[in-house]
Design a protein around this motif. Sequence first.
Motif, PDB file in Angstrom:
ATOM      1  N   ALA A 177      34.423 -18.780 -19.103  1.00 43.11           N
ATOM      2  CA  ALA A 177      35.587 -18.780 -18.412  1.00 43.11           C
ATOM      3  C   ALA A 177      36.733 -19.549 -19.301  1.00 43.11           C
ATOM      4  O   ALA A 177      37.949 -18.998 -19.163  1.00 43.11           O
ATOM      5  CB  ALA A 177      35.609 -19.647 -17.126  1.00 43.11           C
ATOM      6  N   ALA A 220      37.802 -16.894 -21.524  1.00 50.93           N
ATOM      7  CA  ALA A 220      38.713 -15.649 -20.739  1.00 50.93           C
ATOM      8  C   ALA A 220      39.988 -16.225 -20.458  1.00 50.93           C
ATOM      9  O   ALA A 220      40.940 -15.580 -20.710  1.00 50.93           O
ATOM     10  CB  ALA A 220      37.870 -15.431 -19.602  1.00 50.93           C
ATOM     11  N   GLY A 253      38.262 -11.793 -16.884  1.00 52.53           N
ATOM     12  CA  GLY A 253      37.228 -12.812 -16.785  1.00 52.53           C
ATOM     13  C   GLY A 253      36.819 -12.906 -15.248  1.00 52.53           C
ATOM     14  O   GLY A 253      35.269 -12.991 -14.864  1.00 52.53           O
ATOM     15  N   LEU A 313      32.105 -18.324 -13.604  1.00 53.02           N
ATOM     16  CA  LEU A 313      33.186 -17.665 -14.501  1.00 53.02           C
ATOM     17  C   LEU A 313      34.227 -17.130 -13.501  1.00 53.02           C
ATOM     18  O   LEU A 313      35.311 -17.357 -13.706  1.00 53.02           O
ATOM     19  CB  LEU A 313      32.524 -16.530 -14.928  1.00 53.02           C
ATOM     20  N   THR A 315      38.259 -18.981 -13.205  1.00 54.28           N
ATOM     21  CA  THR A 315      39.173 -18.362 -13.755  1.00 54.28           C
ATOM     22  C   THR A 315      40.288 -18.080 -12.614  1.00 54.28           C
ATOM     23  O   THR A 315      41.325 -17.723 -12.803  1.00 54.28           O
ATOM     24  CB  THR A 315      38.788 -16.865 -14.272  1.00 54.28           C
TER      25      THR A 315
END
Length: 130
Positions: free
Chosen positions: A52, A55, A64, A113, A117
């Motif tokens: 994350a 991303a 992500g 993740l 994000t």
Amino acid sequence: MSRFSSALIGTALAVALLALANQIGLPRTLGAHPFWATQVLWIGAPLGLVLALLATLRARPGIGALTGLALSGAAFWAATHGRIAFAASYAEDALAGQMWYFGWIALAAGAALTLATLPALLRPHRPARA
């Protein structure tokens, strides 16, 4: 809000929600082995948080989040089918057991993740200065 602050807020959100999921026993309820339920969260979550961070800082956060959702879905499928095959083999099929275990680790990574994000996705977009 900068990308870095979005990443920090997302990390805090993901850690808080995964800790809450651990406290209420969500992995065990969804099919994780009771012995592994806490372990898979704390192995997979740091992996997802590193992804994350990359991303959010290097790529687009939407990529992500979509990657995390796809990883979570595929990992849940693998963990569920591994659990069913492992139980059907009376705990003899080691590959199915590994599929069950590593599927839950990947599910925790995908969830971390995705959750980490989300704040970057909700951040207002500011056009680049010319």
